[in-house]
Design a protein around this motif. Structure first.
Motif, PDB file in Angstrom:
ATOM      1  N   ALA A 438       7.959  -5.812 -10.461  1.00  0.00           N
ATOM      2  CA  ALA A 438       6.845  -4.939 -10.840  1.00  0.00           C
ATOM      3  C   ALA A 438       6.431  -4.083  -9.653  1.00  0.00           C
ATOM      4  O   ALA A 438       6.097  -2.894  -9.807  1.00  0.00           O
ATOM      5  N   LEU A 439       6.468  -4.670  -8.451  1.00  0.00           N
ATOM      6  CA  LEU A 439       6.178  -3.894  -7.234  1.00  0.00           C
ATOM      7  C   LEU A 439       7.209  -2.784  -7.061  1.00  0.00           C
ATOM      8  O   LEU A 439       6.866  -1.639  -6.747  1.00  0.00           O
ATOM      9  N   ALA A 444       8.678   2.971  -7.303  1.00  0.00           N
ATOM     10  CA  ALA A 444       9.546   4.024  -7.850  1.00  0.00           C
ATOM     11  C   ALA A 444       8.744   5.138  -8.507  1.00  0.00           C
ATOM     12  O   ALA A 444       9.185   6.299  -8.528  1.00  0.00           O
ATOM     13  N   LYS A 445       7.569   4.809  -9.045  1.00  0.00           N
ATOM     14  CA  LYS A 445       6.744   5.813  -9.727  1.00  0.00           C
ATOM     15  C   LYS A 445       5.855   6.604  -8.769  1.00  0.00           C
ATOM     16  O   LYS A 445       5.185   7.556  -9.177  1.00  0.00           O
ATOM     17  N   VAL A 449       8.696   9.434  -3.904  1.00  0.00           N
ATOM     18  CA  VAL A 449       9.755   8.408  -3.878  1.00  0.00           C
ATOM     19  C   VAL A 449      10.869   8.829  -4.832  1.00  0.00           C
ATOM     20  O   VAL A 449      10.620   9.091  -6.013  1.00  0.00           O
ATOM     21  N   ALA A 450      12.097   8.876  -4.326  1.00  0.00           N
ATOM     22  CA  ALA A 450      13.240   9.245  -5.169  1.00  0.00           C
ATOM     23  C   ALA A 450      13.736   8.051  -5.967  1.00  0.00           C
ATOM     24  O   ALA A 450      14.093   8.185  -7.133  1.00  0.00           O
ATOM     25  N   ALA A 493      -1.292   1.849   2.572  1.00  0.00           N
ATOM     26  CA  ALA A 493      -2.746   1.786   2.386  1.00  0.00           C
ATOM     27  C   ALA A 493      -3.148   1.646   0.921  1.00  0.00           C
ATOM     28  O   ALA A 493      -4.189   1.045   0.620  1.00  0.00           O
ATOM     29  N   ASN A 494      -2.347   2.175  -0.008  1.00  0.00           N
ATOM     30  CA  ASN A 494      -2.781   2.235  -1.410  1.00  0.00           C
ATOM     31  C   ASN A 494      -1.825   1.549  -2.391  1.00  0.00           C
ATOM     32  O   ASN A 494      -2.206   0.616  -3.100  1.00  0.00           O
ATOM     33  N   VAL A 495      -0.572   2.020  -2.421  1.00  0.00           N
ATOM     34  CA  VAL A 495       0.352   1.595  -3.474  1.00  0.00           C
ATOM     35  C   VAL A 495       0.632   0.092  -3.406  1.00  0.00           C
ATOM     36  O   VAL A 495       0.473  -0.635  -4.397  1.00  0.00           O
ATOM     37  N   ILE A 496       1.069  -0.400  -2.242  1.00  0.00           N
ATOM     38  CA  ILE A 496       1.454  -1.814  -2.127  1.00  0.00           C
ATOM     39  C   ILE A 496       0.252  -2.754  -2.302  1.00  0.00           C
ATOM     40  O   ILE A 496       0.343  -3.721  -3.080  1.00  0.00           O
ATOM     41  N   PRO A 497      -0.900  -2.510  -1.623  1.00  0.00           N
ATOM     42  CA  PRO A 497      -2.041  -3.421  -1.843  1.00  0.00           C
ATOM     43  C   PRO A 497      -2.460  -3.510  -3.311  1.00  0.00           C
ATOM     44  O   PRO A 497      -2.796  -4.600  -3.804  1.00  0.00           O
TER      45      PRO A 497
END
Length: 696
Positions: A438-439, A444-445, A449-450, A493-497
């Motif tokens: 899911a991460l 990918a979205k 990010v290619a 800072a945003n996507v992963i957390p």
């Protein structure tokens, strides 16, 4: 150093004999116990380092082994053509025979080659992934050079082949061959200055002896400290410049003493007691400035500091021991082999050209001083737009094997394939793989990010115990693009957390591109402390030398002006792309993150050299006359000519390195050359005399 220098003058044969023994010992030791250079560095307390540590602990270190990518493309058609396949199969077999190679993945033999990114979507570009048995420092250079040679030999009129990867970068760079141009210019300047072949050759000879000893000691030091591959070249650049300058100051003062009637031995003693003392203080300041790099606590920077510092010390020793011994031995023959056009020099109380120039400067010191400050401030303005980063292979010259690999990778797989991020995920157990997937989908979205690789159990991307996974994230932009740095910040800072919240996962972004960004940030954070330490220690050295507070303060502040202007011009050329044709710059991009720090440490020391040589002569005249205007004028007359000549020599030595192939050395060469020219001709020969006149 005083007693040692005086002994060298009084017992020249013993001093020269001692130097011969020392050189034999140094050269013999270096040839038998030579160390190896490496470009590894660690960044404590950074996310990329944490990712690297997890890779090593969870994947047995294999994931962090050195790699290279052979990229190829036929001039027409796809890689499936029989001739292309035959040629690349032969190359693959050659690579597999190299002793340090662990695995080779070819698009012709690896299952799912397209999914593994070994074939471009249109089938026109292929990639052979090479993994070595150890990390970069463990891979024998002979094997890397053989790999590069095999790849270059595989090129043909119908097939283009290149190879990239950090382990290949330095092996494919030719060492600069242009420093000889700088030495030739130095010889011409000194022939004009002294009108004698012997006098012109002595500074070159002593500098080269000191430089050879220094580089040999650097080779020995590589056994104990990490010294970068380009460290010896950087040390040679600095050592050659300061070595010629130091010797020039000593022999010039010797000449002046002979002209006023001193006996050769007495003249040599006077030279080491005045110019020699200034050389020791100047060399000490350079070493202290380089030593300031240790406050960064990065072994990579420590190695560069040690390499350059050793070389400065050895050329300083030759200038104040070997050269005085030779001058004492030769006597007036030091000025033998006069050139036909050389006029007999005359000793005058104030010198000639520079004394007249000083008199003109003193009539309007506020005007000339203000113009000098305005010029330097304007040149420094681009510095505020500086962006840090490592130049990628896209800046290499056309035809360079790493440039070919970079361009073909961009063409076939996208610019981001040249520097993907590695997101290292720590999981509570194997049941967390769906959360890791899911991460991957969230990554990918993300705009910019290619692609992001999926997390599949049983593949090399998941650790054997199921508690760690690797997600490869390919940006849409190249490694040194500003948008790539912005994407990295957004992911962290945003996507992963957001994606890992409540899942029990932790994820860290690593990979070469992330390491570069972290390196830039670490150096940026340490810069204020570094500047404070170097300026503070340099200030104290000058307080000891001049017994003054005003002179060291003006020296430190004016050095900052020179630094700003040099960085500004470097940004103007290498980042903004102006005047690139003149300097042979083949690509623009960010400025090396360690360049401003190295530049300031070297420049501060060298600018203090000129301050010491110029103002110590003014101080001598002040002690004799207690007339401030006369002291400034006579100091300029006595030392201005030699400061100008020394700066011209150092400029020519540094600028000659700009015309090599290595982007790192090009950048250092230009920034140092510009810094020295501006510092000597605008700061030391215009602003400082103006300030000394105004301050009284």
């Amino acid at each position: 150093m005083g007693p040692i220098s005086r002994f060298a003058v009084r017992k020249p044969w013993i001093a020269i004999g001692a130097w011969v023994v020392i050189l034999i010992a140094i050269f013999g030791g270096a040839s038998k116990f030579a160390g190896t250079y490496n470009d590894s560095f660690s960044l404590p307390n950074t996310e990329s380092t944490t990712a690297q540590e997890i890779l090593q602990s969870k994947f047995g270190g294999v994931a962090s082994n050195a790699t290279a990518s052979v990229v190829f493309s036929p001039k027409t058609g796809t890689i499936d053509q029989p001739a292309v396949k035959a040629s690349m199969t032969q190359l693959t077999n050659q690579i597999q025979q190299l002793g340090s190679v662990a695995t080779v993945q070819s698009p012709y033999t690896t299952p799912g080659a397209a999914q593994r990114g070994l074939v471009s979507p249109n089938g026109e570009v292929g990639r052979i992934d090479v993994t070595f048995k150890g990390q970069g420092n463990d891979v024998p250079q002979a094997d890397v050079k053989q790999l590069v040679a095999d790849v270059q030999a595989a090129n043909s009129p119908t097939l283009t082949v290149g190879v990239g990867g950090q382990v290949v970068d330095f092996a494919s760079s030719e060492p600069p061959k242009s420093e000889g141009i700088g030495v030739l210019v130095a010889i011409v300047i000194m022939l004009i200055m002294f009108g004698s072949v012997v006098a012109a050759g002595l500074p070159i000879l002593t500098a080269l002896i000191g430089l050879s000893a220094g580089i040999s000691l650097v080779t020995l030091a590589a056994n104990f400290v990490n010294i970068a591959t380009f460290g010896p070249t950087l040390a040679a650049m600095i050592g050659l410049g300061v070595g010629i300058d130091y010797a020039l100051f000593v022999i010039n003062r010797y000449r002046q003493a002979v002209l006023v009637g001193r006996e050769p031995k007495d003249a040599a003693l006077e030279a080491v007691g005045t110019a020699g003392r200034a050389v020791v203080f100047a060399g000490t300041t350079v070493v202290i400035a380089l030593g300031g790099l240790f406050v960064l606590r990065l072994s990579f920077m420590n190695g560069l500091a040690i390499g350059a510092g050793i070389t400065v010390i050895t050329v300083m020793f030759t200038a104040v021991t070997l050269l005085p011994a030779v001058l004492s031995l030769l006597g007036r023959k030091s000025f033998a082999w006069k050139l036909p056009w050389a006029r007999k020099p005359k000793a005058t109380p104030e010198g000639k050209g520079f004394a007249k120039y000083g008199d003109h400067l003193q009539r309007r010191p506020w005007l000339y001083g203000s113009i000098a400050v305005i010029v330097m401030v304007v040149l420094a303005l681009p510095m505020f737009a500086m962006r840090s980063g490592f130049p990628d292979a896209g800046g290499r010259p056309e035809g360079n094997t790493t440039r070919i690999a970079y361009d073909l990778t961009t063409e076939g797989f996208g610019a981001g394939a040249n520097g993907p991020f590695l997101v290292v995920v720590e999981m509570p157990n194997a049941n967390s793989i769906p959360a890791a997937n899911a991460l991957s989908q969230a990554l990918a979205k993300t705009p910019g990010v290619a692609m992001a690789s999926p997390v599949v159990p049983g593949t090399p991307a998941v650790s054997k115990d199921g508690t760690a996974a690797i997600i490869q994230v390919q940006p849409t932009t190249g490694p040194q693009d500003e948008a790539t740095s912005a994407l990295l910040e957004n992911l962290r800072a945003n996507v992963i957390p957001t994606a890992v919240a409540g899942t029990g996962l932790t994820a860290y972004v690593g990979g070469s591109t992330a390491i570069v960004d972290d390196f830039s940030q670490v150096l940026s954070d340490a810069l204020p402390l570094f500047l404070g330490v170097v300026v503070g220690l340099g200030f104290l050295v000058l307080v000891v030398l001049f017994r003054s507070l005003v002179i060291p303060l003006t020296a430190a502040l004016t050095a900052l002006l020179s630094f700003g202007a040099a960085v500004g011009i470097t940004v103007f050329v290498f980042q903004w792309g102006y005047l690139t044709d003149i300097f042979g710059v083949t690509g623009t991009g960010p400025i090396l993150p360690f360049l401003p720090i190295m530049l300031f440490s070297i420049l501060f020391g060298l600018s203090m050299d000129y301050q010491v040589f110029l103002v110590s002569r003014m101080q001598e005249e002040w002690a004799r006359t207690e007339d401030n205007r006369a002291a400034v004028r006579r100091g300029l007359g006595g030392s201005g000519r030699v400061v100008a000549a020394a700066a011209a020599i150092m400029f020519s030595v540094f600028i000659s390195f700009v015309f090599g192939d290595d982007t790192t050395i090009k950048m250092f060469g230009l920034s140092l050359a510009v810094a020295i020219a501006l510092d000597a001709f605008i700061i030391r020969l215009i602003l400082v005399p103006s300030l000394m006149t105004v301050l009284g």
